[in-house]
Scaffold this motif. Structure first.
Motif, short mmCIF file in Angstrom:
data_model
loop_
_atom_site.label_atom_id
_atom_site.label_comp_id
_atom_site.label_asym_id
_atom_site.label_seq_id
_atom_site.Cartn_x
_atom_site.Cartn_y
_atom_site.Cartn_z
N GLY A 195 0.83 -1.20 0.00
CA GLY A 195 0.00 0.00 0.00
C GLY A 195 0.86 1.25 0.00
N ARG A 196 0.24 2.37 0.31
CA ARG A 196 0.92 3.66 0.23
C ARG A 196 1.73 4.00 1.48
N GLY A 197 1.62 3.15 2.50
CA GLY A 197 2.44 3.36 3.69
C GLY A 197 2.25 4.73 4.29
N THR A 198 3.34 5.50 4.36
CA THR A 198 3.30 6.83 4.97
C THR A 198 2.71 7.89 4.05
N GLY A 199 2.16 7.49 2.91
CA GLY A 199 1.50 8.45 2.03
C GLY A 199 2.19 8.66 0.70
N LEU A 200 2.60 7.58 0.06
CA LEU A 200 3.27 7.67 -1.24
C LEU A 200 2.30 8.11 -2.33
N ASN A 201 2.80 8.89 -3.29
CA ASN A 201 2.00 9.20 -4.47
C ASN A 201 2.13 8.05 -5.47
N ASP A 202 1.44 8.15 -6.61
CA ASP A 202 1.42 7.04 -7.57
C ASP A 202 2.81 6.68 -8.07
N GLU A 203 3.62 7.68 -8.36
CA GLU A 203 4.96 7.44 -8.88
C GLU A 203 5.83 6.76 -7.81
N GLN A 204 5.74 7.24 -6.58
CA GLN A 204 6.51 6.64 -5.48
C GLN A 204 6.06 5.22 -5.20
N LEU A 205 4.75 4.98 -5.30
CA LEU A 205 4.21 3.64 -5.07
C LEU A 205 4.73 2.66 -6.11
N ALA A 206 4.77 3.11 -7.37
CA ALA A 206 5.29 2.25 -8.45
C ALA A 206 6.77 1.93 -8.22
N HIS A 207 7.53 2.92 -7.75
CA HIS A 207 8.95 2.71 -7.44
C HIS A 207 9.10 1.71 -6.30
N LYS A 208 8.28 1.86 -5.28
CA LYS A 208 8.30 0.93 -4.14
C LYS A 208 8.02 -0.49 -4.61
N MET A 209 7.04 -0.66 -5.48
CA MET A 209 6.67 -1.99 -5.97
C MET A 209 7.84 -2.61 -6.74
N THR A 210 8.48 -1.82 -7.57
CA THR A 210 9.62 -2.32 -8.34
C THR A 210 10.74 -2.80 -7.42
N LEU A 211 11.02 -2.02 -6.40
CA LEU A 211 12.08 -2.38 -5.47
C LEU A 211 11.75 -3.67 -4.70
N LEU A 212 10.51 -3.78 -4.26
CA LEU A 212 10.13 -4.95 -3.47
C LEU A 212 10.12 -6.22 -4.33
N LYS A 213 9.72 -6.10 -5.57
CA LYS A 213 9.78 -7.26 -6.47
C LYS A 213 11.23 -7.68 -6.69
N SER A 214 12.11 -6.70 -6.79
CA SER A 214 13.53 -7.04 -6.98
C SER A 214 14.08 -7.75 -5.74
#
Length: 336
Positions: A186-205
């Motif tokens: 999820g958005r955690g501490t309040g990520l925007n759409d771009e930050q959320l997509a970056h977070k998802m990429t990192l976690l998949k890696s």
């Protein structure tokens, strides 16, 4: 008559229609069963907020810098956070556990030093927690809860603070619930759409880097969270001591999920205080097939859901002990 039937009879014969107090009746039944009594008590409620830093936070998985973990612990210690306000309001003891914050705190009556290291390793490139560190997490948390129990507490809540810990929790949930990461993040501490997509990429890696864990303990080593590991161990020890366990939001619920994997019976003592606004939390509660007390759209952590739910838990105990029965009040019961 079995105890459960006696408890239910006592609940049903209070001066009200059967089931009229809803979730409070379910809570009363649960608490009586845990305490093996028709007259339950709540003694010295306490909330422990476990705090730790995450090595992966430097990669941009949170909207806030890692330094906020220590800053918020100092806020807890000075009494300025939401959890301080709510605990003071409801007469709940509050202490902070330094499970692994990247900061040297001054001594305080409100602080328990259980620091394993100054933050986990970055799970994008390494195991977050070593086997030795994980063992320390369990040992220190168990001693903390034993001390709380020896002090007379029989109901304990768990909160957390750690920039980046929703990411650790999402990775653990994805593994334990066998769900795609997209359903857990999820958005955690309040990520925007771009930050959320970056977070998802990192976690998949991170998932690709580590591969499939061999079990829960290896998953904790891979994805870390000193605070998550310590809450897991603390919940298990609270169950061993037959304490009621107040479970807060997403991160605390993932810690509970870890504890449940190690001992499924822990769920008997667990009270799920609220459903947070974090997407993964809603799915996790469904996975566990549990009913939270509150749904306020919160996503703060800190144990705030526990503090806000406690008065309702107390109400369940009070109605069980103090509300009249139809017989004692001379009130006619329904005729059919």
């Amino acid at each position: 008559m079995m105890l459960k039937e006696e408890i239910q009879k006592k609940i049903d014969f209070k001066t009200k229609p059967q089931g009229a107090l809803g979730i409070l009746e379910e809570l009363a039944l649960q608490i009586c069963l845990v305490q093996d009594t028709l007259s339950p008590v709540l003694n010295k409620p306490e909330i422990l907020v476990f705090a730790a830093d995450h090595g992966a936070a430097s990669a941009g998985i949170s909207a806030y810098p890692a330094a906020v973990t220590a800053q918020m612990v100092l806020n807890f210690l000075s009494g300025g956070a939401a959890i301080n306000v709510f605990c003071k309001q409801h007469g709940i003891s509050l202490r902070v556990v330094d499970a692994g914050v990247n900061y040297d705190f001054p001594e305080s009556d409100r602080l328990i030093d259980a620091k394993v290291a100054k933050g986990t390793q970055n799970y994008l490139v390494a195991e977050a927690i070593s086997a030795a560190e994980l063992s320390q997490c369990f040992n220190r948390a168990e001693h903390i809860v034993d001390a709380v129990y020896q002090g007379g507490c029989n109901i304990i809540g768990f909160g957390e603070m750690g920039i980046g810990n929703t990411s650790s929790a999402s990775l653990l949930m994805s593994y334990l619930c066998e769900l795609p990461l997209e359903e857990c993040v999820g958005r955690g501490t309040g990520l925007n759409d771009e930050q959320l997509a970056h977070k998802m990429t990192l976690l998949k890696s991170a998932q690709e880097h580590h591969g499939e864990p061999s079990g829960l303990m290896q998953a904790l080593q891979f994805y870390g969270g000193f605070e998550i590991a310590q809450i897991c161990a603390a919940m298990l020890k609270a169950y061993e001591n037959n304490m009621l366990i107040m479970v807060d939001g997403f991160i605390a619920s993932v810690a509970f999920l870890c504890a449940h994997r190690l001992n499924p019976k822990v769920i008997d003592n667990a009270i799920f205080c609220h459903e947070s606004n974090e997407k993964g939390h809603q799915l996790l509660l469904k996975h566990l097939d549990v009913k939270p007390i509150l749904g306020l759209g919160m996503r703060l952590g800190e144990g705030t859901g526990c503090a806000l739910a406690y008065p309702l838990i107390h109400s369940a105990v009070l109605f069980m002990n103090e509300m009249a029965s139809f017989d004692s009040a001379g009130v006619s019961n329904k005729t059919a």
